[in-house]
Design an enzyme around this catalytic site. Structure first.
Site, short mmCIF file in Angstrom:
data_model
loop_
_atom_site.label_atom_id
_atom_site.label_comp_id
_atom_site.label_asym_id
_atom_site.label_seq_id
_atom_site.Cartn_x
_atom_site.Cartn_y
_atom_site.Cartn_z
N SER A 112 0.80 -1.23 0.00
CA SER A 112 0.00 0.00 0.00
C SER A 112 0.83 1.28 0.00
CB SER A 112 -0.96 -0.05 1.19
OG SER A 112 -1.87 1.01 1.11
N HIS A 113 0.75 2.03 1.08
CA HIS A 113 1.40 3.34 1.16
C HIS A 113 2.81 3.24 1.74
CE1 HIS A 113 -0.81 2.21 4.71
NE2 HIS A 113 0.12 2.83 5.40
N LYS A 125 -2.22 -8.72 -0.41
CA LYS A 125 -3.59 -8.56 0.12
C LYS A 125 -4.48 -9.60 -0.55
CE LYS A 125 -3.94 -3.85 -0.59
NZ LYS A 125 -4.45 -2.48 -0.30
N ASP A 276 -1.93 6.84 -3.23
CA ASP A 276 -0.83 6.07 -2.64
C ASP A 276 -0.34 4.97 -3.59
OD1 ASP A 276 -2.93 4.26 -2.42
OD2 ASP A 276 -2.20 3.43 -0.53
N ASP A 278 -0.83 1.77 -4.11
CA ASP A 278 -1.75 0.87 -4.82
C ASP A 278 -3.06 1.55 -5.20
OD1 ASP A 278 -2.39 1.04 -2.11
OD2 ASP A 278 -3.40 -0.90 -2.12
N ASP A 280 -5.48 3.24 -3.51
CA ASP A 280 -6.74 3.29 -2.75
C ASP A 280 -6.83 4.51 -1.83
OD1 ASP A 280 -4.86 2.26 -1.03
OD2 ASP A 280 -6.03 0.50 -0.42
N ARG A 281 -5.70 5.20 -1.58
CA ARG A 281 -5.77 6.41 -0.73
C ARG A 281 -5.77 7.67 -1.58
NH1 ARG A 281 -2.10 5.88 4.68
NH2 ARG A 281 -3.06 3.96 5.42
N THR A 343 -10.84 0.11 12.57
CA THR A 343 -9.96 0.54 11.48
C THR A 343 -9.70 -0.61 10.52
OG1 THR A 343 -8.90 2.24 12.80
CG2 THR A 343 -7.60 1.30 11.02
N GLU A 363 -9.95 8.24 8.36
CA GLU A 363 -9.11 9.43 8.49
C GLU A 363 -7.78 9.28 7.76
OE1 GLU A 363 -6.08 8.92 10.22
OE2 GLU A 363 -6.76 6.85 10.48
N LYS A 375 -11.32 1.04 -0.73
CA LYS A 375 -11.32 2.48 -0.90
C LYS A 375 -10.73 2.79 -2.27
CE LYS A 375 -7.26 2.74 2.13
NZ LYS A 375 -7.28 1.74 3.21
N ARG A 494 -0.75 5.21 17.42
CA ARG A 494 -1.48 6.29 16.76
C ARG A 494 -2.38 6.98 17.81
NH1 ARG A 494 0.00 5.31 11.64
NH2 ARG A 494 -0.48 3.33 10.59
C1 G1P Z 1 -3.65 2.03 8.31
C2 G1P Z 1 -4.75 3.04 8.49
C3 G1P Z 1 -6.08 2.39 8.23
C4 G1P Z 1 -6.10 1.75 6.84
C5 G1P Z 1 -4.91 0.83 6.68
C6 G1P Z 1 -4.79 0.31 5.26
O1 G1P Z 1 -3.80 0.98 9.23
O2 G1P Z 1 -4.71 3.62 9.77
O3 G1P Z 1 -7.09 3.34 8.35
O4 G1P Z 1 -7.27 1.02 6.64
O5 G1P Z 1 -3.70 1.52 6.99
O6 G1P Z 1 -4.65 1.36 4.32
P1 G1P Z 1 -3.03 0.91 10.64
O7 G1P Z 1 -1.56 1.00 10.32
O8 G1P Z 1 -3.47 2.10 11.41
O9 G1P Z 1 -3.45 -0.39 11.24
ZN ZN Z 2 -3.17 1.65 -0.27
#
Ligand code: G1P
Ligand code: ZN
Length: 539
Positions: A112-113, A125, A276, A278, A280-281, A343, A363, A375, A494
């Site tokens: 992801s990010h 995933k 991001d 992949d 989705d953000r 989350t 968020e 997303k 967090r």
């Molecule tokens: C984080 C974000 C969460 C999101 C996830 C995947 O997860 O906080 O909202 O769904 O990445 O993109 P976390 O690292 O907080 O578990």
């Molecule tokens: Zn992502």
């Protein structure tokens, strides 16, 4: 050609908030991917007749892992794979391909990010037939398998050429290599008013979309530049690179610095956005203006009637517990359903499938709708463009008018990274133990009204999930604490802070949250327990 290879278990293959995410070097260990994939296949059981979608965000190791997955799918009796050309597919596009083809699931290779490269992160995933990531009950069963795996099956053939769109057969399995962009574009055209967005660009409206050298570049160029007519060069960092060109592909004020600097300069475009790794953000910016993701969800929901696909009405809206409560006021005003979930996008899936919600968001720069079960970064960007085209207002005006109508939820997330996991676990345990005694606690002029662990009881499958600790104040302010479930090493604490004001809407969020931050630190004892007085990342 089908070989059975013996293997020994790894102990760390438990999935987090969104799939398995590890350092690339961990994933590159012998049989690491093989063990994980075989465990998934073992849990699914009979694979005969089943179709899966496979692709990734193009990061380092995408090309190697995808070959393993293809050859193992064939050996395990999967009937059909739908694969993105060159192994590419964004997370939202993958969800759409699963749903459109009524596939049994899919694998998106992405962390992801998180940054990519040999010294950064890789991930897998796994989604099921819903187009969304599997529920915890299934990931728990897969984890159990990974702890006792002793062999895997693989088809011993040379690597498959993924560059040509078309059909092939390997080891009795059929493969379709598809353009990963085409179906996605078609879906967006069915949701939004492309004609009016086209007119907006014709009138001289400017935008900059930062694909952060990740998977959305080709999607964004096709949609924004080729179809909607944004000037060439509106999409930057458009070429997906294995290490994202050294960028940390997380679209926020810290990591999307190039875009943020441009949008806060005197040469800023009318509209700015980033996605991001992949896809989705999303991050939304106006001229010298940033839209908090929690506000973005609330604003999109409030303006649903401008979008052709939603104009006849929406079911409801959901947010993760840590997300600000801005959208709750919108749900009340429109008299639609409202849900708070843990989350992780997977918790929205049942709500969408049962038609309880149409929109949802987090968020963490995630917004989406029931058009798919993930997303969707480009969807959010198009939604904003569609509102701008319909109202002829700037991002700042749309947001300010929203605050004038509903008040403003000042919101900031503070991340304390690289904390020793034992220290982090103890810290959370300590807060949780304190919660019952916090009611009535006063500091800095704020008084605690309620304090509790967030527990979600899914109305569809009746599963119960505990995620995060909530402290609420009498004026509506909130603190939420939780541990990240997407890191690849150590723990990230967090701390999500929120403060509401009905009329004082033009303040600096950090200033508005100064007192709540102090309270959050004293309740959690973060400085004492971690040695950190400031957060590592503030978004
Ligand atoms: C984080 C974000 C969460 C999101 C996830 C995947 O997860 O906080 O909202 O769904 O990445 O993109 P976390 O690292 O907080 O578990
Ligand atoms: Zn992502």
């Amino acid at each position: 050609m089908i070989k059975t290879i013996s293997t020994t278990p790894y102990t760390d293959q438990k999935m987090g908030t969104a799939g398995l995410r590890r350092k690339s070097k961990v994933v590159m260990q012998p049989n690491y991917v093989e063990n994980f994939m075989q465990s998934i296949f073992n849990v699914i059981g009979n694979l005969n007749g089943k179709t899966f979608v496979v692709g990734g965000d193009g990061r380092f190791y995408n090309d190697i892992a995808i070959q393993k997955i293809i050859k193992m799918s064939a050996a395990n009796g999967v009937s059909h794979l739908i694969i993105g050309q060159n192994g590419f597919m964004s997370t939202p596009a993958g969800s759409n391909i699963i749903l459109k083809n009524k596939a049994d699931g899919g694998f998106i290779l992405s962390a992801s990010h998180n940054p990519g490269g040999p010294n950064a992160d890789f991930g897998i995933k796994y989604s099921n037939h819903t187009g969304g990531q599997i529920p915890s009950s299934v990931s728990d069963a897969i984890y159990q398998q990974t702890t006792k795996i002793s062999e895997y099956k693989i088809c011993d053939i040379p690597d498959i050429n993924l560059s040509q769109i078309g059909h092939q057969e390997i080891c009795g399995m059929s493969i379709d290599i598809i353009d990963p962009v085409e179906d996605y574009v078609q879906m967006m055209e069915e949701i939004f008013d492309f004609a009016s967005i086209k007119k907006l660009f014709q009138s001289g409206f400017t935008m900059r979309f930062d694909a952060m050298n990740a998977v959305t570049g080709p999607y964004a160029q096709r949609i924004f530049e080729e179809i909607l007519g944004a000037p060439k060069g509106s999409v930057v960092n458009y070429k997906p690179l294995p290490d994202f060109g050294g960028l940390h592909p997380d679209p926020n004020m810290v990591y999307a610095k190039e875009l943020v600097d441009f949008m806060f300069s005197d040469n800023a475009a009318d509209f700015g956005a980033a996605n991001d790794g992949d896809g989705d953000r999303n991050m939304i910016l106006g001229k010298k203006f940033f839209v908090t993701p929690s506000d973005s969800l609330a604003i999109l929901t409030d303006n649903y009637k401008y979008i052709p696909a939603y104009k006849d009405g929406i079911y409801g809206v959901a947010k993760s517990a840590a997300t600000s409560t801005a959208v709750e006021k919108v749900a009340q005003a429109h008299n639609i359903g409202y849900y708070e979930v843990p989350t992780g996008w997977k918790y929205f899936v049942n709500l969408m499938d049962s038609k309880r919600i149409t929109f949802c968001g987090e968020e963490s720069f995630g917004t989406g709708s029931a058009h798919i079960r993930e997303k969707d970064g480009i969807w959010a960007v198009l939604f904003w463009l569609n509102i701008i085209a319909a109202t002829n207002k700037s991002v700042e005006d749309i947001t300010t008018e929203f605050w004038q109508k509903y008040g403003r939820n000042y919101y900031v997330r503070f991340d304390f990274e690289g904390v020793d996991t034992t220290v982090a676990d103890k810290l959370m345990e300590n807060i949780e133990n304190k919660l019952p005694s916090l009611k009535g606690y006063s500091q800095e002029g704020f008084t605690v009204s309620e304090a509790f662990p967030f527990v979600y009881n899914d109305p569809v499958d009746f599963s119960s999930t505990k995620n995060g600790l909530v402290v609420k104040f009498t004026d509506g302010s909130r603190i939420v604490y939780r541990l990240s479930g997407t890191g690849s090493s150590g723990a990230t604490i967090r701390v999500y802070l929120e403060r509401y004001s009905l009329s004082d809407i033009k303040q600096d969020p950090l200033k508005m949250l100064t007192e709540i931050f102090k309270i959050a630190m004293s309740i959690s004892e973060i400085p004492e327990r971690t040695g950190k007085h400031q957060a590592d990342v503030v978004t």
